[in-house]
Design a protein around this motif. Sequence first.
Motif, PDB file in Angstrom:
ATOM      1  N   MET A 194       0.831  -1.204   0.000  1.00 44.07           N
ATOM      2  CA  MET A 194       0.000   0.000   0.000  1.00 44.07           C
ATOM      3  C   MET A 194       0.868   1.258   0.000  1.00 44.07           C
ATOM      4  O   MET A 194       0.409   2.346  -0.355  1.00 44.07           O
ATOM      5  CB  MET A 194      -0.845  -0.043   1.280  1.00 44.07           C
ATOM      6  CG  MET A 194      -2.221   0.539   1.182  1.00 44.07           C
ATOM      7  SD  MET A 194      -3.060   0.464   2.798  1.00 44.07           S
ATOM      8  CE  MET A 194      -3.774  -1.196   2.720  1.00 44.07           C
ATOM      9  N   ALA A 195       2.131   1.096   0.419  1.00 49.64           N
ATOM     10  CA  ALA A 195       2.974   2.270   0.650  1.00 49.64           C
ATOM     11  C   ALA A 195       3.498   2.880  -0.642  1.00 49.64           C
ATOM     12  O   ALA A 195       3.865   2.175  -1.579  1.00 49.64           O
ATOM     13  CB  ALA A 195       4.146   1.899   1.550  1.00 49.64           C
ATOM     14  N   ASP A 196       3.522   4.225  -0.688  1.00 52.69           N
ATOM     15  CA  ASP A 196       4.188   4.945  -1.783  1.00 52.69           C
ATOM     16  C   ASP A 196       5.628   5.228  -1.407  1.00 52.69           C
ATOM     17  O   ASP A 196       6.475   5.452  -2.265  1.00 52.69           O
ATOM     18  CB  ASP A 196       3.461   6.256  -2.085  1.00 52.69           C
ATOM     19  CG  ASP A 196       2.023   6.037  -2.508  1.00 52.69           C
ATOM     20  OD1 ASP A 196       1.112   6.511  -1.812  1.00 52.69           O
ATOM     21  OD2 ASP A 196       1.825   5.357  -3.539  1.00 52.69           O
ATOM     22  N   GLY A 197       5.882   5.227  -0.100  1.00 59.16           N
ATOM     23  CA  GLY A 197       7.239   5.442   0.393  1.00 59.16           C
ATOM     24  C   GLY A 197       7.431   4.662   1.679  1.00 59.16           C
ATOM     25  O   GLY A 197       6.502   4.490   2.461  1.00 59.16           O
ATOM     26  N   VAL A 198       8.656   4.179   1.865  1.00 53.70           N
ATOM     27  CA  VAL A 198       9.023   3.475   3.095  1.00 53.70           C
ATOM     28  C   VAL A 198      10.221   4.180   3.696  1.00 53.70           C
ATOM     29  O   VAL A 198      11.212   4.433   2.997  1.00 53.70           O
ATOM     30  CB  VAL A 198       9.381   2.001   2.815  1.00 53.70           C
ATOM     31  CG1 VAL A 198       9.849   1.310   4.092  1.00 53.70           C
ATOM     32  CG2 VAL A 198       8.198   1.258   2.211  1.00 53.70           C
ATOM     33  N   LEU A 199      10.127   4.523   4.977  1.00 57.45           N
ATOM     34  CA  LEU A 199      11.262   5.153   5.644  1.00 57.45           C
ATOM     35  C   LEU A 199      11.731   4.243   6.764  1.00 57.45           C
ATOM     36  O   LEU A 199      10.952   3.943   7.679  1.00 57.45           O
ATOM     37  CB  LEU A 199      10.876   6.541   6.197  1.00 57.45           C
ATOM     38  CG  LEU A 199      12.034   7.351   6.780  1.00 57.45           C
ATOM     39  CD1 LEU A 199      11.931   8.819   6.382  1.00 57.45           C
ATOM     40  CD2 LEU A 199      12.107   7.245   8.292  1.00 57.45           C
ATOM     41  N   ILE A 200      12.992   3.786   6.643  1.00 56.50           N
ATOM     42  CA  ILE A 200      13.572   2.942   7.689  1.00 56.50           C
ATOM     43  C   ILE A 200      14.062   3.895   8.777  1.00 56.50           C
ATOM     44  O   ILE A 200      15.044   4.633   8.578  1.00 56.50           O
ATOM     45  CB  ILE A 200      14.751   2.104   7.167  1.00 56.50           C
ATOM     46  CG1 ILE A 200      14.461   1.529   5.784  1.00 56.50           C
ATOM     47  CG2 ILE A 200      15.140   1.041   8.175  1.00 56.50           C
ATOM     48  CD1 ILE A 200      13.770   0.206   5.759  1.00 56.50           C
ATOM     49  N   ASN A 201      13.353   3.896   9.905  1.00 58.82           N
ATOM     50  CA  ASN A 201      13.581   4.916  10.932  1.00 58.82           C
ATOM     51  C   ASN A 201      14.697   4.533  11.915  1.00 58.82           C
ATOM     52  O   ASN A 201      15.192   3.399  11.909  1.00 58.82           O
ATOM     53  CB  ASN A 201      12.261   5.135  11.684  1.00 58.82           C
ATOM     54  CG  ASN A 201      12.211   6.504  12.346  1.00 58.82           C
ATOM     55  OD1 ASN A 201      12.925   7.427  11.948  1.00 58.82           O
ATOM     56  ND2 ASN A 201      11.373   6.639  13.365  1.00 58.82           N
ATOM     57  N   LYS A 202      15.061   5.491  12.735  1.00 58.01           N
ATOM     58  CA  LYS A 202      16.094   5.303  13.765  1.00 58.01           C
ATOM     59  C   LYS A 202      17.424   4.865  13.129  1.00 58.01           C
ATOM     60  O   LYS A 202      18.141   4.021  13.681  1.00 58.01           O
ATOM     61  CB  LYS A 202      15.627   4.301  14.841  1.00 58.01           C
ATOM     62  CG  LYS A 202      14.295   4.716  15.486  1.00 58.01           C
ATOM     63  CD  LYS A 202      13.979   3.956  16.770  1.00 58.01           C
ATOM     64  CE  LYS A 202      12.592   4.342  17.275  1.00 58.01           C
ATOM     65  NZ  LYS A 202      12.164   3.650  18.472  1.00 58.01           N
ATOM     66  N   ALA A 203      17.732   5.431  11.955  1.00 58.75           N
ATOM     67  CA  ALA A 203      18.988   5.133  11.263  1.00 58.75           C
ATOM     68  C   ALA A 203      20.076   6.032  11.840  1.00 58.75           C
ATOM     69  O   ALA A 203      20.537   6.989  11.214  1.00 58.75           O
ATOM     70  CB  ALA A 203      18.829   5.362   9.756  1.00 58.75           C
ATOM     71  N   ASP A 204      20.443   5.758  13.078  1.00 55.42           N
ATOM     72  CA  ASP A 204      21.479   6.554  13.733  1.00 55.42           C
ATOM     73  C   ASP A 204      22.287   5.658  14.667  1.00 55.42           C
ATOM     74  O   ASP A 204      21.908   4.519  14.947  1.00 55.42           O
ATOM     75  CB  ASP A 204      20.850   7.730  14.508  1.00 55.42           C
ATOM     76  CG  ASP A 204      19.598   7.332  15.275  1.00 55.42           C
ATOM     77  OD1 ASP A 204      18.516   7.891  14.994  1.00 55.42           O
ATOM     78  OD2 ASP A 204      19.702   6.410  16.125  1.00 55.42           O
ATOM     79  N   GLY A 205      23.432   6.195  15.122  1.00 57.95           N
ATOM     80  CA  GLY A 205      24.272   5.466  16.069  1.00 57.95           C
ATOM     81  C   GLY A 205      24.649   4.084  15.559  1.00 57.95           C
ATOM     82  O   GLY A 205      25.043   3.910  14.400  1.00 57.95           O
ATOM     83  N   GLU A 206      24.516   3.088  16.424  1.00 54.94           N
ATOM     84  CA  GLU A 206      24.928   1.725  16.073  1.00 54.94           C
ATOM     85  C   GLU A 206      24.000   1.095  15.051  1.00 54.94           C
ATOM     86  O   GLU A 206      24.303   0.038  14.501  1.00 54.94           O
ATOM     87  CB  GLU A 206      24.925   0.849  17.329  1.00 54.94           C
ATOM     88  CG  GLU A 206      25.996   1.238  18.322  1.00 54.94           C
ATOM     89  CD  GLU A 206      25.888   0.393  19.591  1.00 54.94           C
ATOM     90  OE1 GLU A 206      26.855   0.410  20.382  1.00 54.94           O
ATOM     91  OE2 GLU A 206      24.848  -0.265  19.794  1.00 54.94           O
ATOM     92  N   ASN A 207      22.852   1.734  14.837  1.00 55.39           N
ATOM     93  CA  ASN A 207      21.823   1.129  13.991  1.00 55.39           C
ATOM     94  C   ASN A 207      21.984   1.470  12.510  1.00 55.39           C
ATOM     95  O   ASN A 207      21.256   0.947  11.673  1.00 55.39           O
ATOM     96  CB  ASN A 207      20.439   1.600  14.491  1.00 55.39           C
ATOM     97  CG  ASN A 207      19.365   0.574  14.219  1.00 55.39           C
ATOM     98  OD1 ASN A 207      19.632  -0.623  14.122  1.00 55.39           O
ATOM     99  ND2 ASN A 207      18.150   1.034  14.055  1.00 55.39           N
ATOM    100  N   ILE A 208      22.963   2.343  12.200  1.00 53.09           N
ATOM    101  CA  ILE A 208      23.067   2.839  10.816  1.00 53.09           C
ATOM    102  C   ILE A 208      23.275   1.710   9.809  1.00 53.09           C
ATOM    103  O   ILE A 208      22.605   1.680   8.768  1.00 53.09           O
ATOM    104  CB  ILE A 208      24.193   3.887  10.680  1.00 53.09           C
ATOM    105  CG1 ILE A 208      23.797   5.174  11.405  1.00 53.09           C
ATOM    106  CG2 ILE A 208      24.458   4.197   9.217  1.00 53.09           C
ATOM    107  CD1 ILE A 208      24.751   6.337  11.194  1.00 53.09           C
ATOM    108  N   GLN A 209      24.181   0.785  10.114  1.00 57.56           N
ATOM    109  CA  GLN A 209      24.466  -0.280   9.154  1.00 57.56           C
ATOM    110  C   GLN A 209      23.240  -1.142   8.868  1.00 57.56           C
ATOM    111  O   GLN A 209      22.925  -1.430   7.709  1.00 57.56           O
ATOM    112  CB  GLN A 209      25.612  -1.168   9.678  1.00 57.56           C
ATOM    113  CG  GLN A 209      26.990  -0.570   9.425  1.00 57.56           C
ATOM    114  CD  GLN A 209      27.062   0.093   8.047  1.00 57.56           C
ATOM    115  OE1 GLN A 209      26.757  -0.496   7.017  1.00 57.56           O
ATOM    116  NE2 GLN A 209      27.469   1.359   8.037  1.00 57.56           N
TER     117      GLN A 209
END
Lengths: 335, 335
Positions: A194-209
């Motif tokens: 259903m999505a037109d866009g997906v944002l992978i959130n909390k892409a910071d700190g140790e979670n970036i990779q």
Amino acid sequence: MIKNRKSVEEYKAGILAGDRAVLAQAITLIESNLPSDSVLASSLVQAILPFSGKSIRIGITGVPGVGKSTFIEAFGTILLEKGKKVAVLAVDPSSQKTKGSILGDKTRMEKLAADRRAFIRPSPSGSTLGGVSAKTREAMLLCEAAGFDVILVETVGVGQSETAVKGMVDFFLLLMLAGAGDELQGIKKGIMEMADGVLINKADGENIQAAKKAKTHYRNALHLFPPSENGWYPSVITGSSLTGEGLGECWETIEKYQQKMLESGFFEKNRAEQRLKWLDEYVQYLLGKAFHEQAKVQELLAAEKEHVKAGTLSPLTFARQLMDIFFESFQANRT
Amino acid sequence: MIKNRKSVEEYKAGILAGDRAVLAQAITLIESNLPSDSVLASSLVQAILPFSGKSIRIGITGVPGVGKSTFIEAFGTILLEKGKKVAVLAVDPSSQKTKGSILGDKTRMEKLAADRRAFIRPSPSGSTLGGVSAKTREAMLLCEAAGFDVILVETVGVGQSETAVKGMVDFFLLLMLAGAGDELQGIKKGIMEMADGVLINKADGENIQAAKKAKTHYRNALHLFPPSENGWYPSVITGSSLTGEGLGECWETIEKYQQKMLESGFFEKNRAEQRLKWLDEYVQYLLGKAFHEQAKVQELLAAEKEHVKAGTLSPLTFARQLMDIFFESFQANRT
């Protein structure tokens, strides 16, 4: 009857002047279930209709814990900096008048709530999704007439609420998490397509990779699925409300989408189809409401519904019985 | 009134005896739009209800050209060899009485149509999906009472027909093609997430490599999407009606699925929920039918619908006007 009841002209004048207090009162009128309020509300919406529509409507969903409120605060702030006026609405059929909705909760978006160029409103309360989403749609039209040119409509995965929000917006954004295999936790089947866009959130700190990895996987996966009828493949980006990363890109993506859709004529075509669908849905909602509020129908449903569930009473036989009772009651007296 | 009208007892006796001619006549009764036939049909379905349900219900969809009829013929034949009795039904709201449906077309499944252990029926005709799918569901119950233990329900992507079929089956199978980038051609958004199984068809001759590649891609992609609430990830296999490859595997997959779902209780839970949804849908369908057949409603809709589409008439205002007219007409006289 609600307090501070105004005339249609008074509400309209206040809304068109961008008066946030009058806007809030008008939305309260919209949300009222009293028949006399509904009549006034209908007249008001009809009166401001020519001034509505001049906005981009963005639906936002994601599981609890994905960071919707924080995202909306950060994203909304960027939009204000770009000179937009931002309204935040919500569809949450589980919200109740006394408890309030966790969506559109001003305490979770304090900075935005304090800005005069933003307007935040919790979900209407209501017992059915049809009733709640109808009120949110009307509130959206009022916000547009009051000059808000970006409308964010929040929802959380209760029942079919994503489908309802998808049906009232131009762009549908799904927030997701990444890492530790919990990306899909709680996301209902059908939402990703259903999505037109997906944002992978909390892409910071140790979670970036992990976030970047998830972006690549989902970009590839979503390209294996059919695009929308307008040819658009869902865009996948990473973002962080903490660092601000990806938020500008998110807005640029939405602008690009809107541009493409305006050029192809799809934008207006989609809105026109949505209006006809809203008519169908309202009709179904009002018919269903009258039906389910009828005393004899309620009686028979309570007595026999379990037999339908158990497979010992044919659904069509029972539906026909209920219909006969419903229409008979109308000839007796309109309840 | 239809020809060869029997009593409920006569229909029931013939169906329970597995008499295919009586079964066909009973389905014709189900499909009739005459009120007196509907009353008889309701009684019949109620009478055979205790004998229904003992089957696996499989929905099959795919774009025109994917090879549905040939697949059903080949797959159906394998099931007959395993001792099953196979009924093939269809949901195709575009079919019309004079033209007939391309689905469930016996001339495209000649071998199967000739076998006494198989029963093939084209889609009911009808102007609405709600009406057509209601009739197919009832036909399904009759087939089960007549001893058919595998029900295949075919559909092609018209409107929301996949959603309707998904709502009446245990397992939903999507047939796809592979190669030359045309895999997604014509597949509507949302269908892939609806599937419990995907079969990449025509995996023979020069096409084998492309089919295997597509299988790997889609297997990986579908694992990035949420599983069903019962924990099942869609299975992806290749198959060929020409060589027979994959058809046995397809059946084993469906058996495995059914086994898992029976053990977890999901199978029955899903059917019970479907029955309640059918009740809701029938009620909505009958309410909507009465509404749209009302003369004054039709008049006003014809006059004003374009204004709703154009955005100059509020859908809710208009819906309320239509509702008032509809209920007023009931107090005058029941039309």
